[in-house]
Design a protein around this motif. Structure first.
Motif: not given
Length: 138
Positions: A6-32
């Motif tokens: 669902r999170i993957d889908q949500m990010i994919a549905e945000i085509p502007d800078w917010r989707g990229k920022t959201f993906a970067a935040i998520r990646k950082t959180i999961l890598a912690a």
């Protein structure tokens, strides 16, 4: 769909800078921390847990907001928190267009939140252990 899908889908549905920022935040959180778990709550909000809730994120019209449940109890040496500073518990980071995700700083906040969650669990554990010990002695 599971929460991660669902999170993957949500990010994919945000085509502007917010989707990229959201993906970067998520990646950082999961890598912690390898024990972090994603969930989907409150009719459309990604939430991350590790021995308790860490943070929730939302994409708004002009920003991406990452709110830490116990942010007021966390040390923030890089001064990432820029929203909700008046609250007694929560603190947030508002990311606006052009903002970069400070991976190292965010990782430190995530790990501090996990340490806080774990310290709360440890404080609760001795009472339960004592109760169990008393029951087995009887």
């Amino acid at each position: 769909m599971n929460p991660s899908e669902r999170i993957d889908q949500m990010i994919a549905e945000i085509p502007d800078w917010r989707g990229k920022t959201f993906a970067a935040i998520r990646k950082t959180i999961l890598a912690a921390d390898s024990e972090i778990v994603e969930d989907w709550k409150w009719m459309g909000s990604p939430v991350w847990y590790c021995d308790g809730m860490i943070a929730v994120a939302n994409a708004h019209k002009e920003k991406v907001k990452l709110t830490f449940l116990n942010g007021a109890s966390l040390t923030d040496p890089k001064k990432l928190f820029n929203a909700g500073l008046e609250g007694n518990a929560r603190r947030a980071i508002d990311f606006f267009e052009g903002d970069q995700v400070d991976g190292a700083g965010l990782t430190n906040l995530i790990r501090a939140a996990i340490d806080l969650n774990r310290s709360k669990l440890k404080k609760k554990a001795p009472a339960k252990s004592r109760a169990k010990a008393q029951k087995t002695e009887d």
